[in-house]
Design a protein around this motif. Structure first.
Motif, PDB file in Angstrom:
ATOM      1  N   ARG A 189      46.965  30.446  27.911  1.00 59.38           N
ATOM      2  CA  ARG A 189      47.062  30.374  29.373  1.00 59.38           C
ATOM      3  C   ARG A 189      46.296  31.545  29.966  1.00 59.38           C
ATOM      4  NH1 ARG A 189      51.548  27.297  31.018  1.00 59.38           N
ATOM      5  NH2 ARG A 189      50.743  27.667  33.130  1.00 59.38           N
ATOM      6  N   ARG A 190      45.452  31.255  30.931  1.00 60.18           N
ATOM      7  CA  ARG A 190      44.583  32.294  31.480  1.00 60.18           C
ATOM      8  C   ARG A 190      44.952  32.728  32.896  1.00 60.18           C
ATOM      9  NH1 ARG A 190      41.350  27.674  31.381  1.00 60.18           N
ATOM     10  NH2 ARG A 190      40.767  26.829  33.424  1.00 60.18           N
ATOM     11  N   GLU A 191      46.030  32.183  33.452  1.00 55.41           N
ATOM     12  CA  GLU A 191      46.341  32.492  34.844  1.00 55.41           C
ATOM     13  C   GLU A 191      46.477  33.996  35.087  1.00 55.41           C
ATOM     14  OE1 GLU A 191      47.851  28.285  34.128  1.00 55.41           O
ATOM     15  OE2 GLU A 191      47.829  30.201  33.036  1.00 55.41           O
ATOM     16  N   TRP A 192      47.169  34.685  34.162  1.00 56.20           N
ATOM     17  CA  TRP A 192      47.368  36.121  34.368  1.00 56.20           C
ATOM     18  C   TRP A 192      46.053  36.879  34.236  1.00 56.20           C
ATOM     19  CZ3 TRP A 192      46.456  40.359  31.309  1.00 56.20           C
ATOM     20  CH2 TRP A 192      46.136  40.117  29.962  1.00 56.20           C
ATOM     21  N   ILE A 193      45.161  36.388  33.365  1.00 53.34           N
ATOM     22  CA  ILE A 193      43.864  37.041  33.186  1.00 53.34           C
ATOM     23  C   ILE A 193      43.048  36.917  34.469  1.00 53.34           C
ATOM     24  CG2 ILE A 193      41.726  37.067  31.843  1.00 53.34           C
ATOM     25  CD1 ILE A 193      43.312  35.837  29.515  1.00 53.34           C
ATOM     26  N   GLU A 194      43.028  35.718  35.028  1.00 53.19           N
ATOM     27  CA  GLU A 194      42.278  35.507  36.264  1.00 53.19           C
ATOM     28  C   GLU A 194      42.874  36.316  37.410  1.00 53.19           C
ATOM     29  OE1 GLU A 194      40.120  31.672  37.193  1.00 53.19           O
ATOM     30  OE2 GLU A 194      41.841  31.499  38.545  1.00 53.19           O
ATOM     31  N   ALA A 195      44.208  36.399  37.461  1.00 55.23           N
ATOM     32  CA  ALA A 195      44.856  37.195  38.511  1.00 55.23           C
ATOM     33  C   ALA A 195      44.479  38.665  38.385  1.00 55.23           C
ATOM     34  CB  ALA A 195      46.369  37.022  38.435  1.00 55.23           C
ATOM     35  N   ALA A 196      44.426  39.174  37.147  1.00 55.06           N
ATOM     36  CA  ALA A 196      44.071  40.578  36.935  1.00 55.06           C
ATOM     37  C   ALA A 196      42.598  40.827  37.242  1.00 55.06           C
ATOM     38  CB  ALA A 196      44.396  40.985  35.501  1.00 55.06           C
ATOM     39  N   LEU A 197      41.728  39.893  36.840  1.00 57.69           N
ATOM     40  CA  LEU A 197      40.308  40.022  37.169  1.00 57.69           C
ATOM     41  C   LEU A 197      40.107  40.030  38.683  1.00 57.69           C
ATOM     42  CD1 LEU A 197      38.679  37.629  34.539  1.00 57.69           C
ATOM     43  CD2 LEU A 197      38.217  40.083  34.753  1.00 57.69           C
ATOM     44  N   LYS A 198      40.836  39.161  39.363  1.00 57.46           N
ATOM     45  CA  LYS A 198      40.725  39.084  40.819  1.00 57.46           C
ATOM     46  C   LYS A 198      41.177  40.391  41.470  1.00 57.46           C
ATOM     47  CE  LYS A 198      42.969  36.848  44.769  1.00 57.46           C
ATOM     48  NZ  LYS A 198      43.932  35.798  45.196  1.00 57.46           N
ATOM     49  N   GLN A 199      42.325  40.912  41.044  1.00 62.84           N
ATOM     50  CA  GLN A 199      42.824  42.162  41.623  1.00 62.84           C
ATOM     51  C   GLN A 199      41.831  43.296  41.393  1.00 62.84           C
ATOM     52  OE1 GLN A 199      44.204  45.151  39.995  1.00 62.84           O
ATOM     53  NE2 GLN A 199      44.682  46.047  41.998  1.00 62.84           N
ATOM     54  N   GLY A 200      41.267  43.345  40.187  1.00 63.78           N
ATOM     55  CA  GLY A 200      40.294  44.384  39.888  1.00 63.78           C
ATOM     56  C   GLY A 200      39.008  44.217  40.681  1.00 63.78           C
ATOM     57  N   GLN A 201      38.552  42.984  40.792  1.00 59.73           N
ATOM     58  CA  GLN A 201      37.313  42.721  41.527  1.00 59.73           C
ATOM     59  C   GLN A 201      37.472  43.077  43.003  1.00 59.73           C
ATOM     60  OE1 GLN A 201      35.284  39.171  40.110  1.00 59.73           O
ATOM     61  NE2 GLN A 201      34.603  38.707  42.196  1.00 59.73           N
ATOM     62  N   LEU A 202      38.612  42.722  43.592  1.00 54.27           N
ATOM     63  CA  LEU A 202      38.861  43.060  44.994  1.00 54.27           C
ATOM     64  C   LEU A 202      38.969  44.570  45.198  1.00 54.27           C
ATOM     65  CD1 LEU A 202      41.434  40.272  45.973  1.00 54.27           C
ATOM     66  CD2 LEU A 202      39.085  40.516  46.817  1.00 54.27           C
ATOM     67  N   ALA A 203      39.386  45.276  44.135  1.00 58.18           N
ATOM     68  CA  ALA A 203      39.489  46.733  44.211  1.00 58.18           C
ATOM     69  C   ALA A 203      38.165  47.424  43.907  1.00 58.18           C
ATOM     70  CB  ALA A 203      40.563  47.223  43.246  1.00 58.18           C
TER      71      ALA A 203
END
Length: 307
Positions: A189-203
């Motif tokens: 499951r990749r949902e948490w990976i995508e959520a973490a990538l998104k948070q990092g990218q927005l930061a």
């Protein structure tokens, strides 16, 4: 932790968990981790923000009926495992709450300022409490791995970390955990990976020289993922290199960029690993885990299934 050859101590832990907690995904753990409320009784850590002393054993024992408490014993604030624990907790927090987890405590082996910096970088959800443990006392009481040759003062801490990091010394869970990030997992499951990538990218964090992996809308929603376009494996649950890309983003954008603010003040904590536990009413253990190497943190889908 599933998948290790049981020693007599581990078999005793397995029996204890089987008798006391029913089905549990984190099966083979040290005895201390199998009974976290008892092993952590009297271990007090200051809560980041207000400085209130939290007795970990009491916090677990005081879990009310129909509620659950999640305790994460991280490594130091600049460690791969600690960062991934926080990222997974952040992504799974709504599901954990839906399963009855009403309190989450995350102990980090660092000063309060390091814990605050980590929380600031990763955006902890409301209700998650950070605790400062500069000496790593709670983790050792819980029974986490202290790394390779922890009591050998002749070996520099950095060398001990290097040996574990390349998989040449106990604990032996580093290479399988790291390789999974490169080869992917068709059923993962990749949902948490995508959520973490998104948070990092927005930061503003980048995975080194790689371009941004996610395409985000003006409102910050994910509208595209470059891994979706991978031939043959784009439909996998976790695509090859996807988790490795997040880890590279963490390495460059968190650990390297903020090392001075996140580094441990106690050399023992450079190699000490972490673990986690979930307890129910009265501190009854439902799930226990000890990390087996760098990047070897629990699958939170399995953790949820155990609750």
């Amino acid at each position: 932790k599933v998948g290790m050859s049981p020693t007599p101590r581990m078999r005793a832990s397995l029996m204890l968990l089987g008798l006391s907690a029913g089905p549990c995904a984190g099966l083979v753990v040290p005895l201390a981790a199998a009974r976290p409320a008892a092993s952590l009784a009297g271990v007090e850590l200051p809560r980041v923000g207000d400085g209130e002393q939290i007795d970990l054993g009491a916090a677990l024992t005081q879990t009310a009926a129909s509620e659950k408490t999640l305790l994460i014993l991280g490594c130091h604030a600049g460690d791969f495992n600690t960062v991934e624990y926080v990222q997974r907790c952040r992504a799974f927090w709504p599901q954990l709450q839906a399963k009855g987890v009403s309190r989450c405590l995350i102990a980090v082996n660092g000063q309060a300022s390091s814990c605050e910096k980590l929380g600031e970088l990763l955006g902890l959800p409301d209700g998650v409490e950070l605790l400062s443990d500069p000496a790593g006392e709670a983790g050792r009481a819980f029974g986490v791995s202290r790394g390779w040759r922890p009591d050998d003062a002749r070996v520099p801490p950095a060398l001990k970390l290097f040996v574990v990091g390349i998989g040449l010394g106990p604990p032996w869970g580093t290479l399988p955990a790291v390789l999974t990030g490169y080869v992917g997992n068709p059923g993962g499951r990749r949902e948490w990976i995508e959520a973490a990538l998104k948070q990092g990218q927005l930061a503003g964090r980048r995975a080194g020289p790689l371009p941004d992996i996610l395409e985000l809308s003006a409102s910050g929603e994910v509208v595209g993922n470059k891994f979706d376009d991978f031939p043959l494996v784009g439909g996998w649950g976790v695509r090859p290199l996807e988790l490795a890309t997040l880890r590279l983003q963490n390495l460059v954008g968190i650990q390297m960029a903020h090392w001075e603010a996140l580094k441990p003040v106690d050399d023992r904590c450079l190699t000490q690993l972490g673990g986690c536990a979930v307890v129910g009413a009265g501190g009854e253990p439902l799930f226990s885990w000890v990390d087996g190497g760098l990047c070897d943190v629990p699958d939170f889908e399995e953790l949820l299934d155990a609750l």
